[in-house]
Design a protein around this motif. Structure first.
Motif, PDB file in Angstrom:
ATOM      1  N   GLY A 140     -21.807   4.667 -63.293  1.00  0.00           N
ATOM      2  CA  GLY A 140     -20.996   4.678 -64.497  1.00  0.00           C
ATOM      3  C   GLY A 140     -20.257   3.382 -64.742  1.00  0.00           C
ATOM      4  O   GLY A 140     -20.030   2.978 -65.890  1.00  0.00           O
ATOM      5  N   ALA A 141     -19.884   2.700 -63.671  1.00  0.00           N
ATOM      6  CA  ALA A 141     -19.069   1.496 -63.809  1.00  0.00           C
ATOM      7  C   ALA A 141     -19.828   0.344 -64.456  1.00  0.00           C
ATOM      8  O   ALA A 141     -19.230  -0.473 -65.168  1.00  0.00           O
ATOM      9  CB  ALA A 141     -18.528   1.067 -62.447  1.00  0.00           C
ATOM     10  N   ILE A 142     -21.131   0.252 -64.226  1.00  0.00           N
ATOM     11  CA  ILE A 142     -21.913  -0.821 -64.857  1.00  0.00           C
ATOM     12  C   ILE A 142     -21.915  -0.673 -66.380  1.00  0.00           C
ATOM     13  O   ILE A 142     -21.724  -1.668 -67.105  1.00  0.00           O
ATOM     14  CB  ILE A 142     -23.329  -0.871 -64.277  1.00  0.00           C
ATOM     15  CG1 ILE A 142     -23.291  -1.377 -62.822  1.00  0.00           C
ATOM     16  CG2 ILE A 142     -24.230  -1.780 -65.106  1.00  0.00           C
ATOM     17  CD1 ILE A 142     -22.892  -2.836 -62.665  1.00  0.00           C
ATOM     18  N   PRO A 143     -22.109   0.526 -66.954  1.00  0.00           N
ATOM     19  CA  PRO A 143     -21.870   0.676 -68.392  1.00  0.00           C
ATOM     20  C   PRO A 143     -20.448   0.294 -68.797  1.00  0.00           C
ATOM     21  O   PRO A 143     -20.236  -0.234 -69.890  1.00  0.00           O
ATOM     22  CB  PRO A 143     -22.130   2.165 -68.632  1.00  0.00           C
ATOM     23  CG  PRO A 143     -23.124   2.538 -67.589  1.00  0.00           C
ATOM     24  CD  PRO A 143     -22.733   1.734 -66.380  1.00  0.00           C
ATOM     25  N   GLY A 144     -19.487   0.548 -67.915  1.00  0.00           N
ATOM     26  CA  GLY A 144     -18.114   0.164 -68.209  1.00  0.00           C
ATOM     27  C   GLY A 144     -17.947  -1.338 -68.340  1.00  0.00           C
ATOM     28  O   GLY A 144     -17.224  -1.827 -69.222  1.00  0.00           O
ATOM     29  N   VAL A 145     -18.630  -2.094 -67.472  1.00  0.00           N
ATOM     30  CA  VAL A 145     -18.588  -3.557 -67.582  1.00  0.00           C
ATOM     31  C   VAL A 145     -19.208  -3.991 -68.904  1.00  0.00           C
ATOM     32  O   VAL A 145     -18.679  -4.869 -69.605  1.00  0.00           O
ATOM     33  CB  VAL A 145     -19.314  -4.220 -66.391  1.00  0.00           C
ATOM     34  CG1 VAL A 145     -19.290  -5.739 -66.542  1.00  0.00           C
ATOM     35  CG2 VAL A 145     -18.682  -3.810 -65.069  1.00  0.00           C
ATOM     36  N   GLY A 146     -20.327  -3.359 -69.271  1.00  0.00           N
ATOM     37  CA  GLY A 146     -20.956  -3.683 -70.540  1.00  0.00           C
ATOM     38  C   GLY A 146     -20.044  -3.374 -71.712  1.00  0.00           C
ATOM     39  O   GLY A 146     -19.926  -4.167 -72.659  1.00  0.00           O
ATOM     40  N   ALA A 147     -19.376  -2.215 -71.658  1.00  0.00           N
ATOM     41  CA  ALA A 147     -18.468  -1.846 -72.738  1.00  0.00           C
ATOM     42  C   ALA A 147     -17.318  -2.835 -72.866  1.00  0.00           C
ATOM     43  O   ALA A 147     -16.862  -3.141 -73.977  1.00  0.00           O
ATOM     44  CB  ALA A 147     -17.935  -0.436 -72.513  1.00  0.00           C
ATOM     45  N   LYS A 148     -16.864  -3.357 -71.743  1.00  0.00           N
ATOM     46  CA  LYS A 148     -15.761  -4.327 -71.767  1.00  0.00           C
ATOM     47  C   LYS A 148     -16.116  -5.547 -72.603  1.00  0.00           C
ATOM     48  O   LYS A 148     -15.272  -6.085 -73.347  1.00  0.00           O
ATOM     49  CB  LYS A 148     -15.415  -4.749 -70.332  1.00  0.00           C
ATOM     50  CG  LYS A 148     -14.347  -5.826 -70.237  1.00  0.00           C
ATOM     51  CD  LYS A 148     -14.039  -6.172 -68.791  1.00  0.00           C
ATOM     52  CE  LYS A 148     -13.014  -7.304 -68.698  1.00  0.00           C
ATOM     53  NZ  LYS A 148     -12.687  -7.640 -67.279  1.00  0.00           N
ATOM     54  N   TYR A 149     -17.377  -5.977 -72.512  1.00  0.00           N
ATOM     55  CA  TYR A 149     -17.779  -7.208 -73.194  1.00  0.00           C
ATOM     56  C   TYR A 149     -18.522  -6.979 -74.510  1.00  0.00           C
ATOM     57  O   TYR A 149     -18.605  -7.895 -75.329  1.00  0.00           O
ATOM     58  CB  TYR A 149     -18.648  -8.050 -72.257  1.00  0.00           C
ATOM     59  CG  TYR A 149     -17.854  -8.697 -71.157  1.00  0.00           C
ATOM     60  CD1 TYR A 149     -17.223  -9.919 -71.353  1.00  0.00           C
ATOM     61  CD2 TYR A 149     -17.682  -8.058 -69.932  1.00  0.00           C
ATOM     62  CE1 TYR A 149     -16.464 -10.502 -70.353  1.00  0.00           C
ATOM     63  CE2 TYR A 149     -16.920  -8.636 -68.924  1.00  0.00           C
ATOM     64  CZ  TYR A 149     -16.317  -9.862 -69.143  1.00  0.00           C
ATOM     65  OH  TYR A 149     -15.558 -10.431 -68.159  1.00  0.00           O
TER      66      TYR A 149
END
Length: 378
Positions: A140-149
């Protein structure tokens, strides 16, 4: 010559929880460091190309050997995923798991996972840990990194296709990264799983104004700021959820953690294509000869098929690390649509495992196990 005693730590799921494995903001921070390591090349995974996702054991449909498992259902496999990750982690490790959809009838998760961490020089084991939660949170955290940017400013509506573990962890990361989310839509196949997901979301995120199950992909995508596909899927792209360009809200971010499909010409003309690690998809293109998409059900493999077909060039696919480091532009307009492909890599498991391992040692958690007091044969 004498050899020293070797002990290593065992961390149960309860130990991992106490060590912070469910700390999603911390996991997103760690995964951003992983993406930076991937972009700079400070990692090694399996295979001659150093980018293999892992080694999979699948079983035959039939066998003359009565005790050999058979491929009798979805997702029946074993997987070994070794990796070294540098940067602030600097550790070798491997995720190992078996997966069988029939587990659910036994009251077990589909996949049962462990991670082993090893000293990068000697190979000695440092920690064996329960990894179902670890894998779920780093996924889940990798989508979170994508969402951040990549997410649109002031995103309020999130859509989740697939009300399972990946759906829950992806939503957790999106909510952590985009705090103005107020509505969640979910699409699934079973009424029971949908109702359970809706109840879970309402309880976990009481600030949300609306949580609803929808029946179609169109309902999921229309008027949605961030959509994540976390559903299960096989090797036939015709069965994947299909997203029509006309449904997509200008400025939306669509995240492919699992399978979905879109029209190649629309993606070329109207979207920005981003992957978590370009070299992973090039390795998949080698391992799954063209057409890769289907044999590998992640949308990034469709991107490489589009390069093969001459629809786009490799330069049209952005690596998330290039955006983080400013080598490629991220969002340049409010209407820009992003398609972000998440492949999932063992470097992520090793990295989050290292963070949890360090925390566990600081708290005195876990059980020490002895490999040997003195090796018998050397």
């Amino acid at each position: 010559m004498s050899y020293p005693k070797i002990e290593f730590l065992f961390l149960s799921e309860e130990d991992m929880i106490r060590a912070g494995v469910k700390n999603m903001p911390g996991c997103i921070e760690a995964m951003e460091e992983v993406v930076k390591c991937l972009n700079s090349g400070d990692y090694v995974m399996g295979g001659e190309n150093h980018n293999s996702h892992g080694s999979q054991v699948s079983f035959p449909k039939d066998s003359p050997f009565p005790n050999m498992p058979k491929d009798e259902g979805d997702d029946r496999r074993f997987m070994a995923m070794p990796a070294y990750i540098g940067g602030p982690f600097d550790l070798m490790g491997m995720k190992w798991y078996g997966s069988n959809m029939a587990n659910k009838a036994l009251g077990l998760p589909r996949s049962i996972l462990t991670v082993m961490l090893n000293d990068k020089n000697t190979g000695e084991p440092l920690c064996l840990m329960s990894a179902n939660l670890l894998s779920a949170y780093r996924t889940g955290a990798i989508p979170g990194v994508g969402a951040k940017y990549l997410a649109p400013k002031h995103a309020r509506v999130c859509g989740i296709c697939g009300p399972g573990v990946m759906g829950k962890s992806s939503l957790s990361a999106i909510v952590a990264t985009c705090p103005e989310i107020r509505e969640v839509k979910v699409k699934g196949r079973g009424k029971k799983s949908l109702e359970a997901f809706v109840a879970y979301v309402k309880k976990t995120y009481p600030h949300l104004e609306r949580v609803e199950a929808v029946e179609t992909v169109e309902e999921l995508i229309r008027d949605t700021d961030i959509a994540a596909f976390t559903n299960s899927g096989g090797t036939d792209p015709s069965t994947y959820p299909f997203v029509k360009g006309e449904w997509i809200k200008p400025g939306a971010l669509i995240i492919g953690v699992s399978c979905f499909d879109m029209d190649a010409e629309f993606m070329k003309a109207h979207t920005t294509l981003v992957v978590d690690n370009m070299q992973l998809y090039e390795a998949w293109a080698e391992e799954f000869p063209y057409p890769s998409f289907g044999a590998n059900n992640i949308i990034g493999s469709k991107f490489t098929d589009m390069v093969h077909d001459g629809v786009i060039t490799k330069d049209d696919i952005y690596d998330l690390g290039d955006i983080i480091y400013g080598k490629k532009p991220g969002r340049v307009s409010d209407d820009q649509i992003f398609i972000y492909s998440v492949g999932g890599m063992p470097v992520e498991d090793v990295a989050w495992g290292k963070v949890c391992y360090d925390r566990a040692r600081a708290l005195g958690l876990g059980t020490k196990l002895t490999l040997w007091n003195k090796p018998d044969l050397y």
